[in-house]
Design a protein around this motif. Structure first.
Motif, PDB file in Angstrom:
ATOM      1  N   TYR A  78      21.888   5.679   0.736  1.00 10.56           N
ATOM      2  CA  TYR A  78      21.185   6.603  -0.165  1.00 10.56           C
ATOM      3  C   TYR A  78      21.552   6.323  -1.613  1.00 10.56           C
ATOM      4  N   SER A  80      22.699   3.605  -2.939  1.00 12.89           N
ATOM      5  CA  SER A  80      22.231   2.289  -3.379  1.00 12.89           C
ATOM      6  C   SER A  80      20.742   2.288  -3.691  1.00 12.89           C
ATOM      7  N   LEU A  81      19.968   3.052  -2.933  1.00 14.43           N
ATOM      8  CA  LEU A  81      18.517   3.025  -3.080  1.00 14.43           C
ATOM      9  C   LEU A  81      17.958   4.172  -3.916  1.00 14.43           C
ATOM     10  N   HIS A  82      18.657   5.315  -3.915  1.00 17.97           N
ATOM     11  CA  HIS A  82      18.077   6.506  -4.533  1.00 17.97           C
ATOM     12  C   HIS A  82      18.987   7.201  -5.544  1.00 17.97           C
ATOM     13  N   LEU A 256      21.381  -5.016   1.625  1.00 22.02           N
ATOM     14  CA  LEU A 256      20.981  -4.340   0.389  1.00 22.02           C
ATOM     15  C   LEU A 256      21.011  -5.296  -0.799  1.00 22.02           C
ATOM     16  N   ARG A 260      16.691  -6.407   0.500  1.00 21.34           N
ATOM     17  CA  ARG A 260      16.608  -4.950   0.422  1.00 21.34           C
ATOM     18  C   ARG A 260      15.403  -4.391   1.174  1.00 21.34           C
ATOM     19  N   ASP A 261      14.302  -5.103   1.160  1.00 21.56           N
ATOM     20  CA  ASP A 261      13.106  -4.602   1.843  1.00 21.56           C
ATOM     21  C   ASP A 261      13.333  -4.444   3.344  1.00 21.56           C
ATOM     22  N   GLY A 264      14.624  -1.091   3.900  1.00 21.95           N
ATOM     23  CA  GLY A 264      13.856  -0.049   3.229  1.00 21.95           C
ATOM     24  C   GLY A 264      13.454   1.104   4.124  1.00 21.95           C
ATOM     25  N   GLY A 267      16.308   3.368   4.546  1.00 17.72           N
ATOM     26  CA  GLY A 267      16.530   4.108   3.301  1.00 17.72           C
ATOM     27  C   GLY A 267      15.569   5.268   3.157  1.00 17.72           C
ATOM     28  N   ARG A 271      16.561   9.218   2.961  1.00 20.10           N
ATOM     29  CA  ARG A 271      16.025  10.018   1.860  1.00 20.10           C
ATOM     30  C   ARG A 271      15.339  11.277   2.399  1.00 20.10           C
TER      31      ARG A 271
END
Length: 279
Positions: A78, A80-82, A256, A260-261, A264, A267, A271
């Motif tokens: 979370y 790392s992505l958000h 990541l 990263r995709d 995804g 992730g 989220r």
């Protein structure tokens, strides 16, 4: 100024950007600055204070997850992505019975864990959500359970967490990190070929297997944790054993950083859990 406290709620309320841990050894003290992003360091704080993670990082919004792997990796994914988790939100693992952690995943067991945690949390937190592996539950079972829980239950879209970690480059890097002797032998191409070979053999071969390690239907159903372990053992001659609890974070970090995709969808799931408790 040096401010010292053994009251965990103070740490949770402050939601600090930096955290220092003072340790005493004999008649000397040392101070270490901790990286808030490193979950292992936060565990060290909890152990040093003699309390639980949820005590230290107090929350009024709790996401109960399947086990230690998710407790460790979900916050990392979370962040790392958000970005940082919203203040007052924690992700913590279910202290479940032995039956819950076995291959047998009966709806009754999930219900029992859910009901007990709901009752325990009712007077303590503002909002809760529960994330469980699908394992061998069918779509009808999971849909009914989500409906009966009023939407509090969430099921990972794939069989379990490691289904998102089948990435040849990440696995190759993990093998090399554990077994330097495998350098040059554990290439992404070699790992990909070994995944294909293992996936087509008992006990990993399943109806969804179409000789494509990127096939979403196969990734959703394969016993990925044990498959990754088998691939690592085969390529390294058992010198680089994969332990899901200890080693999943390595794969998460590598994916990541480099692909990263690929992670995804996981992730997005994490989220959505956070959104579910954020009101």
């Amino acid at each position: 100024y040096i401010v010292s406290t053994h009251a965990p709620e103070v740490i949770g309320f402050a939601n600090p950007r930096t955290l220092h841990l003072a340790k005493r050894s004999g008649y000397e003290s040392s101070i270490e600055q901790l990286d808030i992003a490193e979950i292992g360091k936060l565990r060290e704080v909890a152990e040093h204070l003699g309390v639980s993670m949820s005590d230290v990082f107090a929350a009024d919004r709790v996401i109960w997850v399947e086990g230690a792997t998710e407790e460790l990796c979900f916050p990392y994914i979370y962040q790392s992505l958000h970005g940082p988790l919203p203040k007052g939100t924690i992700i913590t693992s279910v202290a479940a019975t032995g039956d819950f952690n076995t291959r047998r995943r009966d709806p009754e067991i999930v219900y029992e864990v859910y009901q007990r945690l709901s009752a325990a949390a009712a007077t303590l937190v503002v909002a809760v959500a529960f994330s469980f592996d699908t394992e061998k539950l069918n779509a009808k079972d999971t849909a009914e359970m989500v409906r009966n829980s009023g939407g509090l239950l969430h099921f990972l879209p794939r069989r379990h967490f490691e289904c998102y970690l089948i990435d040849a480059a990440a696995i190759a890097a993990f093998i090399e990190s554990k077994d330097p002797a495998s350098s040059g032998a554990a290439t992404p191409e070699v790992v990909a070929a070994e995944i294909v070979a293992v996936a087509g053999e008992h006990p990993f071969k399943i109806a969804e297997w179409k000789h494509d390690i990127l096939d979403p239907k196969w990734l959703a159903a394969v016993d990925a944790a044990n498959l990754i372990g088998a691939v690592c053992a085969k390529i390294s001659d058992s010198r680089a054993p994969f332990n899901k609890k200890d080693d999943s974070l390595f794969l998460v970090r590598h994916i990541l950083e480099h692909n990263r995709d690929h992670i995804g969808p996981l992730g997005d799931y994490v989220r959505d859990l956070v959104v579910a408790v954020s009101g």
